[in-house]
Design an enzyme around this catalytic site. Structure first.
Site, PDB file in Angstrom:
ATOM      1  N   TRP A 198      -6.122   4.438   5.910  1.00 51.65           N
ATOM      2  CA  TRP A 198      -7.174   3.611   5.330  1.00 51.65           C
ATOM      3  C   TRP A 198      -8.453   4.454   5.366  1.00 51.65           C
ATOM      4  O   TRP A 198      -9.049   4.651   6.429  1.00 51.65           O
ATOM      5  CB  TRP A 198      -7.374   2.355   6.150  1.00 51.65           C
ATOM      6  CG  TRP A 198      -6.471   1.183   5.970  1.00 51.65           C
ATOM      7  CD1 TRP A 198      -6.875  -0.085   5.649  1.00 51.65           C
ATOM      8  CD2 TRP A 198      -5.047   1.083   6.162  1.00 51.65           C
ATOM      9  NE1 TRP A 198      -5.788  -0.947   5.625  1.00 51.65           N
ATOM     10  CE2 TRP A 198      -4.654  -0.255   5.928  1.00 51.65           C
ATOM     11  CE3 TRP A 198      -4.057   2.020   6.498  1.00 51.65           C
ATOM     12  CZ2 TRP A 198      -3.335  -0.683   6.028  1.00 51.65           C
ATOM     13  CZ3 TRP A 198      -2.736   1.594   6.592  1.00 51.65           C
ATOM     14  CH2 TRP A 198      -2.391   0.265   6.356  1.00 51.65           C
ATOM     15  N   VAL A 235      -3.014   7.574   0.810  1.00 56.17           N
ATOM     16  CA  VAL A 235      -4.348   7.131   1.209  1.00 56.17           C
ATOM     17  C   VAL A 235      -4.637   5.777   0.569  1.00 56.17           C
ATOM     18  O   VAL A 235      -4.294   5.522  -0.586  1.00 56.17           O
ATOM     19  CB  VAL A 235      -5.450   8.151   0.835  1.00 56.17           C
ATOM     20  CG1 VAL A 235      -5.304   9.415   1.665  1.00 56.17           C
ATOM     21  CG2 VAL A 235      -5.437   8.477  -0.657  1.00 56.17           C
ATOM     22  N   LYS A 236      -5.261   4.922   1.362  1.00 58.12           N
ATOM     23  CA  LYS A 236      -5.668   3.604   0.885  1.00 58.12           C
ATOM     24  C   LYS A 236      -7.179   3.602   0.717  1.00 58.12           C
ATOM     25  O   LYS A 236      -7.913   4.048   1.608  1.00 58.12           O
ATOM     26  CB  LYS A 236      -5.259   2.519   1.873  1.00 58.12           C
ATOM     27  CG  LYS A 236      -5.757   1.119   1.486  1.00 58.12           C
ATOM     28  CD  LYS A 236      -5.627   0.128   2.629  1.00 58.12           C
ATOM     29  CE  LYS A 236      -6.233  -1.217   2.223  1.00 58.12           C
ATOM     30  NZ  LYS A 236      -6.273  -2.186   3.332  1.00 58.12           N
ATOM     31  N   GLN A 237      -7.638   3.086  -0.419  1.00 55.44           N
ATOM     32  CA  GLN A 237      -9.068   3.108  -0.694  1.00 55.44           C
ATOM     33  C   GLN A 237      -9.467   1.863  -1.483  1.00 55.44           C
ATOM     34  O   GLN A 237      -8.681   1.307  -2.248  1.00 55.44           O
ATOM     35  CB  GLN A 237      -9.423   4.365  -1.503  1.00 55.44           C
ATOM     36  CG  GLN A 237     -10.893   4.590  -1.739  1.00 55.44           C
ATOM     37  CD  GLN A 237     -11.693   4.630  -0.442  1.00 55.44           C
ATOM     38  OE1 GLN A 237     -12.259   3.613  -0.029  1.00 55.44           O
ATOM     39  NE2 GLN A 237     -11.709   5.783   0.215  1.00 55.44           N
TER      40      GLN A 237
END
Length: 349
Positions: A198, A235-237
């Site tokens: 995150w 990846v979390k965005q």
């Protein structure tokens, strides 16, 4: 029956026919053989590849190269009362996992307590993603610091296929968080677990003249780049909403070409800049679904999915919009965004 075009409304042409400044040929795009094409050439061991493939093969999006993950760690991050009061059934962790299974998600992401209490019943039925660290909201005054609630070995022992963690880039605690997450991800890789970061921003100075730049494409893109540098597989965005964070806040370094040649104010271009920073798509970008706004959730979720997909992203990790409504509607909403990724007429820009 409401269609995707109905939900997009007047924005349909704007979102479905936009052509990005950065051409898709410059990117590594999601596909059914993504793990073999990208990670088989990396230093990930065979067990990590198997864990990644389990997520990519599971649920309604299985084999597509896209991911639909249900995250329910908000009981810690936002307090259980604030998260579940609208739908008290989700105080029971089993209903969280049931929602992920019945909606055909690729994985369910949650805290150690939620997943561990159900591991023997469900770990073989849906991929588990254990969120290792959290920011708890019981301290006063409120502080923002991600601390570890569980260890990588806990994920391995319960049969999870992946671990997740948050770094608050830009915060006073970011250096400490980077070091601790780097160690955790290294251990996860040794044990054959996939890793999801995150990549969130947190700094009071990122708001200027009433404008919040925590979702600026240049700032969030750099956070994604740092996440990829830490070795995250995914990846979390948050979905970007504006640009020129570096220039407005007047810190760090940037280049005018970022704004004139690599992006525009169009939401798909802003998201594509995030993908560009995620090693041109070699590290998958999943965007978050954001808070529930009630009756507009279906429209907002559809737009977010279209933007992420057309930008070259890998999917959505959407929670509150799904679980803060009746169970059947939550399934319907998650199926809606999955349908967007499965729809061949919604192409990558």
């Amino acid at each position: 029956m409401t269609t995707i075009l109905d939900l997009l409304g007047k924005d349909a042409d704007y979102l479905l026919n936009h052509q990005c400044i950065i051409k898709k040929e410059a990117l590594t795009l999601p596909s059914g053989d993504f793990v073999s094409r990208v990670f088989a050439e990396s230093d990930r061991n065979n067990r990590v590849l198997r864990s990644l493939q389990q997520m990519f093969d599971h649920g309604r999006l299985g084999g597509s190269g896209y991911l639909s993950i249900l995250p329910v760690d908000q009981g810690v991050e936002h307090t259980a009362g604030a998260s579940f009061a609208k739908n008290p059934m989700y105080f029971d962790p089993e209903n969280i996992v049931r929602l992920a299974i019945e909606s055909g998600c690729s994985a369910v992401a949650s805290s150690y307590g939620v997943l561990s209490i159900l591991a023997r019943r469900y770990a073989h039925k849906i991929p588990f993603l254990l969120k290792l660290n959290h920011n708890e909201l019981l301290s006063y005054p409120t502080t923002y610091h991600q601390i570890f609630f569980s260890q990588v070995e806990d994920a391995y022992n319960m049969g999870a296929v992946a671990v997740g963690a948050t770094v608050y880039f830009g915060s006073e605690s970011s250096n400490e968080e980077i070091v601790s997450v780097a160690k955790a991800f290294s251990r996860a890789r040794e044990l054959g677990l996939a890793t999801v970061l995150w990549c969130y921003l947190r700094n009071p100075h990122f708001t200027r003249n009433g404008v919040d730049y925590h979702t600026a494409a240049d700032l969030t893109g750099q956070a994604d780049h740092l996440g990829a540098t830490l070795g995250a597989d995914i990846v979390k965005q948050k979905l970007p909403t504006l640009q020129e964070g570096f220039k407005t806040i007047n810190f760090s370094k940037t280049d005018d070409l970022v704004y004139s040649e690599l992006s525009s104010n169009h939401p798909i271009d802003l998201c594509r800049y995030q993908v560009l920073n995620s090693y041109c798509g070699k590290v998958g970008l999943i965007n978050s679904g954001g808070p529930s706004s009630g009756q507009n959730d279906f429209t907002e979720a559809a737009k977010t999915a279209v933007i992420n997909k057309r930008a070259g992203g890998m999917g959505l990790i959407l929670g509150r919009k799904a679980f803060q409504r009746p169970f059947s509607e939550g399934v319907q909403l998650l199926n809606l965004i999955q349908d967007i990724y499965l729809d061949p007429t919604i192409s990558i820009s």
